[in-house]
Enzyme design. Structure first.
Site, PDB file in Angstrom:
ATOM      1  N   LYS A  43      11.185  52.661  28.292  1.00 26.90           N
ATOM      2  CA  LYS A  43      11.803  52.779  27.039  1.00 26.90           C
ATOM      3  C   LYS A  43      13.430  52.082  27.317  1.00 26.90           C
ATOM      4  CE  LYS A  43      14.482  57.274  25.605  1.00 26.90           C
ATOM      5  NZ  LYS A  43      13.809  58.543  25.978  1.00 26.90           N
ATOM      6  N   CYS A  52      18.255  63.482  31.831  1.00 22.15           N
ATOM      7  CA  CYS A  52      16.608  63.474  31.252  1.00 22.15           C
ATOM      8  C   CYS A  52      16.458  64.188  32.626  1.00 22.15           C
ATOM      9  CB  CYS A  52      16.227  62.375  30.819  1.00 22.15           C
ATOM     10  SG  CYS A  52      16.594  61.530  30.399  1.00 22.15           S
ATOM     11  N   CYS A  56      16.846  66.348  28.251  1.00 20.58           N
ATOM     12  CA  CYS A  56      18.433  66.520  28.387  1.00 20.58           C
ATOM     13  C   CYS A  56      18.444  67.350  27.217  1.00 20.58           C
ATOM     14  CB  CYS A  56      17.592  64.905  27.687  1.00 20.58           C
ATOM     15  SG  CYS A  56      16.682  64.147  26.287  1.00 20.58           S
ATOM     16  N   LYS A  95      10.014  51.076  23.647  1.00 23.05           N
ATOM     17  CA  LYS A  95      11.302  51.520  22.502  1.00 23.05           C
ATOM     18  C   LYS A  95      12.371  51.579  23.158  1.00 23.05           C
ATOM     19  CE  LYS A  95      13.485  56.336  20.982  1.00 23.05           C
ATOM     20  NZ  LYS A  95      13.136  57.886  21.987  1.00 23.05           N
TER      21      LYS A  95
END
Length: 221
Positions: free
Chosen positions: A93, A27, A19, A146
């Site tokens: 994530k 990404c 990214c 995350k």
């Protein structure tokens, strides 16, 4: 290489993603229709990981959320002689709004659309567990959830279901909220340690946080 030159004892974990290096901020490599080409992206991620290995990093951590990325990196690293280089997967994530301050500082927000097609659905905890299991099956050494605090339920489920080191990432939005609350007198400074303790209690073996340095200094006292 410079970090290792300054202090070879510093443990360096390198974020494998694209990214920061694409003009569109996504990404991976885009198809003509604007969608991320998963398999083509894996080729580039693997090359990035090898370049990190040559620079003597201690661990690579793919944050791109492409399907099959752990296996692709493991095979490529092994083929290039880096069989003992560990991989920490950004396994669960989430496509979170908590990344805002970092994206603003790093200018890494996508120039169009969002990352919901390859990051985790906010409400789907079951898929998060499937992603963690997929990374484990592909040979990951450490899994990650995350952001951290909004997803402690997922952290706990991962800890209960899988016998593997578990990392959480307390991201920029979490940091900014707590920092501003303390600086404006809304909460006591002890809330910072409380937030980290909650992550540990939920099952985190490692915690990545922007508070790391100040907490280390406090613990050292």
């Amino acid at each position: 290489r410079k970090i290792k030159e300054l202090n070879e004892k510093i443990y360096v974990i390198a974020d494998v993603c694209m990214c920061e290096y694409t003009d569109h901020g996504h990404c991976g490599i885009l198809d003509e229709d604007g969608y991320v080409n998963n398999d083509k992206t894996l080729e580039y991620l693997s090359r990035i990981a090898v370049s990190y290995a040559k620079a003597e990093v201690d661990m690579v951590a793919p944050s791109d959320m492409m399907d099959g990325h752990i296996l692709a990196l493991r095979e490529t690293l092994d083929q290039n002689g880096y069989t003992s280089l560990p991989i920490m997967g950004y396994s669960a994530k989430f496509a979170s709004a908590y990344y805002g301050p970092f994206r603003e500082a790093a200018h890494s927000a996508p120039s169009f659309g969002d990352r919901k097609s390859y990051q985790m659905d906010l409400g789907n905890g079951n898929e998060a567990l499937r992603e963690v299991e997929a990374d484990i099956n592909e040979g990951v050494d450490i899994v990650m959830v995350k952001p951290a605090m909004p997803y402690l339920d997922v952290v706990k489920e991962v800890k209960l279901n899988y016998n593997i080191p578990l990392c959480v990432y307390q991201v920029s939005g979490e940091y900014a909220m707590l920092k501003m609350a303390v600086e404006n007198g809304l909460m006591n400074e002890s809330v910072i340690e409380e937030s980290l303790l909650a992550m540990k209690r939920a099952g985190a073996d490692l915690i990545i946080t922007y508070f790391a340095l100040e907490i280390a200094k406090k613990l050292g006292e």
